[in-house]
Design a protein around this motif. Structure first.
Motif, PDB file in Angstrom:
ATOM      1  N   ASN A   1       0.749  -1.088  -0.116  1.00  0.00           N
ATOM      2  CA  ASN A   1      -0.038   0.036   0.135  1.00  0.00           C
ATOM      3  C   ASN A   1       0.877   1.470  -0.090  1.00  0.00           C
TER       4      ASN A   1
ATOM      5  N   ASN B   1       0.536   2.914   2.711  1.00  0.00           N
ATOM      6  CA  ASN B   1       1.389   2.184   5.158  1.00  0.00           C
ATOM      7  C   ASN B   1       2.861   1.590   4.418  1.00  0.00           C
TER       8      ASN B   1
ATOM      9  N   ASN C   1       1.690  -5.938  12.614  1.00  0.00           N
ATOM     10  CA  ASN C   1       0.504  -5.375  11.997  1.00  0.00           C
ATOM     11  C   ASN C   1       1.561  -5.518  10.622  1.00  0.00           C
TER      12      ASN C   1
ATOM     13  N   TYR D   1       0.678  -7.380   7.591  1.00  0.00           N
ATOM     14  CA  TYR D   1      -0.854  -6.881   7.188  1.00  0.00           C
ATOM     15  C   TYR D   1      -1.329  -5.668   7.146  1.00  0.00           C
ATOM     16  N   GLN D   2      -0.572  -4.556   7.776  1.00  0.00           N
ATOM     17  CA  GLN D   2      -1.005  -2.978   7.072  1.00  0.00           C
ATOM     18  C   GLN D   2      -0.176  -2.971   5.937  1.00  0.00           C
ATOM     19  N   LEU D   3       0.548  -3.490   5.803  1.00  0.00           N
ATOM     20  CA  LEU D   3       1.798  -2.791   5.084  1.00  0.00           C
ATOM     21  C   LEU D   3       1.184  -3.277   3.675  1.00  0.00           C
TER      22      LEU D   3
ATOM     23  N   GLU E   1      -2.660  -3.471   0.987  1.00  0.00           N
ATOM     24  CA  GLU E   1      -3.988  -2.649   0.026  1.00  0.00           C
ATOM     25  C   GLU E   1      -4.363  -3.162   0.934  1.00  0.00           C
ATOM     26  N   ASP E   2      -5.643  -2.495   1.613  1.00  0.00           N
ATOM     27  CA  ASP E   2      -7.500  -3.428   1.833  1.00  0.00           C
ATOM     28  C   ASP E   2      -7.919  -4.141   0.129  1.00  0.00           C
TER      29      ASP E   2
END
Length: 320
Positions: free
Chosen positions: A194, A197, A209, A211-213, A215-216
């Motif tokens: 992303n 992020n 965290n 998987y916060q890196l 894209e949604d």
């Protein structure tokens, strides 16, 4: 074989063209030319950061191959080292992202190369990042220090089951045939880094965290139809890799989030697990496997719902 020079991510088109031209004029004839690519890009500050360009690796591969074959039309082109990131402060290689990345990369890059060699197979001691000298508990291999299989290992195991005859390939799937009445369908949900992020200075606030890196992305329902089949009863064996099946990292994330000690203390406790825990991980961190049987006359349908970073393989064979 005697190889030529290596091409790295972020190479200059003009410099590569000039080098190839000079080598050709000097009658230099290597047996192959190789590349080593990742999603890391070099900034003006000489730090390595992660590219958010979805098309980075295919575009660089296509450009390099076109330049090479302009001067050496029959030259074999090898991708001798490839991965997502070359540093290991963060557990990208331990995550389910890396499994989908492996499938996505092979599906998109294999047309450009005569050989592809992943980096790396088994874990070894390496600096934690391009900007640091302290070791990291995370690594790069398909197997970790305890020889536990990472999600990317299972992705390669899925790919190895594909047949030699390719029926169809798309952005997030491959369909093949290995023998009469024996088919394989590989589907995956790749979500890129992303832009908002992405990593700064090769760090992450917490390994939990990770998987916060990325894209949604919404879940994807993928539907496949095999046509012109011989009538009969077919066995459909499904192998499914997700965060609940085949990921030691997600077990560690769950353990940390349910603990009340700090992250450093927690990681020091799990980095060298006792033998019985290692055996449990070996037995339990595997993709889910299910088998169904369908009668088919002319066509057969399979579908799967995939969350980001999921990988699924269908092995379909006519029994009688």
């Amino acid at each position: 074989s005697f190889g030529g020079f290596g091409i790295a991510s972020g190479f200059s088109k003009d410099e590569l063209d000039m080098l190839l031209k000079e080598l050709r004029m000097a009658d230099f004839q290597p047996d192959f030319i190789s590349a080593h690519f990742s999603l890391q890009v070099n900034t003006e500050k000489k730090h390595f950061h992660v590219s958010t360009d979805h098309n980075l690796l295919p575009a660089e591969s296509q450009l390099a191959k076109e330049l090479i074959h302009h001067y050496y039309p029959e030259m074999p082109f090898y991708l001798s080292e490839w991965t997502s990131l070359f540093f290991s402060d963060i557990p990208v290689h331990y995550s389910c992202y890396q499994a989908a990345f492996v499938c996505h990369t092979i599906a998109s890059l294999s047309p450009y190369y005569d050989l592809m060699g992943y980096w790396t197979f088994a874990e070894r001691a390496l600096p934690s990042s391009m900007n640091r000298q302290t070791p990291s508990i995370w690594g790069h291999g398909l197997l970790d220090r305890n020889r536990l299989k990472m999600p990317a290992y299972h992705a390669f195991a899925f790919l190895s089951r594909l047949g030699d005859q390719e029926i169809q390939r798309g952005q997030n799937f491959m369909i093949s045939q290995s023998a009469p009445n024996h088919y394989q369908v590989l589907a995956f949900h790749y979500a890129h880094f992303n832009a908002e992020n992405t990593l700064q200075n090769d760090t992450l606030t917490s390994f939990a965290n990770i998987y916060q890196l990325f894209e949604d992305s919404h879940p994807q329902r993928m539907h496949f139809t095999l046509q012109d089949l011989d009538s009969g009863t077919y066995q459909i064996r499904r192998y499914f890799l997700n965060r609940a099946n085949g990921s030691i990292l997600d077990i560690l994330i769950g353990g940390f989030l349910n603990s009340n000690i700090n992250e450093t203390e927690y990681l020091m406790k799990v980095i060298l697990p006792p033998a019985n825990t290692v055996r449990y991980y070996h037995d339990s961190c595997v993709p889910e496997e299910r088998t169904i049987y369908l009668e088919a006359t002319d066509s057969l349908h399979v579908f799967v719902d995939l969350l980001p970073h999921n990988v699924c393989l269908f092995d379909i064979i006519r029994l009688y």
